[in-house]
Design an enzyme around this catalytic site. Structure first.
Site, mmCIF file in Angstrom:
data_model
loop_
_atom_site.group_PDB
_atom_site.id
_atom_site.type_symbol
_atom_site.label_atom_id
_atom_site.label_comp_id
_atom_site.label_asym_id
_atom_site.label_seq_id
_atom_site.Cartn_x
_atom_site.Cartn_y
_atom_site.Cartn_z
ATOM 1 C CB CYS A 61 63.505 28.839 33.296
ATOM 2 S SG CYS A 61 65.113 28.859 32.294
ATOM 3 C CB CYS A 96 65.536 30.520 28.730
ATOM 4 S SG CYS A 96 65.975 28.941 28.500
ATOM 5 C CD GLU A 128 63.037 28.357 26.595
ATOM 6 O OE1 GLU A 128 63.293 27.198 26.474
ATOM 7 O OE2 GLU A 128 62.315 28.747 27.611
ATOM 8 C CG HIS A 173 65.897 25.241 29.350
ATOM 9 N ND1 HIS A 173 65.523 26.051 30.474
ATOM 10 C CD2 HIS A 173 66.197 23.952 30.026
ATOM 11 C CE1 HIS A 173 65.430 25.461 31.782
ATOM 12 N NE2 HIS A 173 65.954 24.232 31.466
HETATM 13 ZN ZN LIG Z 1 64.960 27.776 30.236
#
Ligand SMILES: [Zn+2]
Length: 153
Positions: free
Chosen positions: A96, A99, A70, A68
């Site tokens: 999420c 992260c 992040e 992701h």
């Molecule tokens: Zn994430």
């Protein structure tokens, strides 16, 4: 408009532009880590370094090893001389839970995000860790500016 809010909108807008670097087809997400008004890291969702620049498999399902935005921004800091202690993370989508764990451990103190997601367990975890979580819609920025000019007339 309050100075911090103005900066928050600008950085979020930059994160949105940064998301355009993502070669993922299903979803493009961008993230920036800002500390003392300096962008110390950036990321977008994608496969790890050295892997093929394709996020989806033949069934258009996102590959499990796609990072992701992040996570890419935070792990990039691990290879740099900067650190994210006390920094703000700008991300174009709600983080999420995976992260969010990284955000907490990276010492990030504020998260400004743009897009809400049906699951908010990540945001809940961030709040539980005492991290300031701010939702902004970059499309509101212009409206706010218009109102401001209107009120100063
Ligand atoms: Zn994430």
């Amino acid at each position: 408009m309050d100075k911090q809010l103005l900066l928050d909108y600008r950085y979020l807008r930059m994160a949105r532009i940064w998301a355009e670097n993502s070669y993922c087809k299903r979803r493009k997400v961008g993230a920036l880590v800002v500390k003392d008004k300096m962008i110390i890291s950036d990321g977008y969702n994608g496969t790890p370094s050295g892997f093929e620049n394709v996020c989806e498999d033949e069934n258009n399902v996102t590959k499990p090893y796609v990072l992701h935005a992040e996570a890419n921004a935070i792990t990039k800091l691990a290879r740099s001389n900067n650190n994210s202690e006390g920094a703000t993370l700008y991300v174009t989508a709600s983080p999420c839970i995976e992260c969010s764990k990284l955000i907490i451990q990276a010492g990030i103190r504020r998260v400004v995000y743009a897009e809400k997601y049906r699951l908010d367990d990540g945001l809940q975890l961030l709040r539980r860790a005492g991290i300031e979580v701010v939702y902004l819609n970059p499309d509101d920025e212009e409206k706010l500016k218009d109102n401001e000019t209107e009120s100063t007339k």
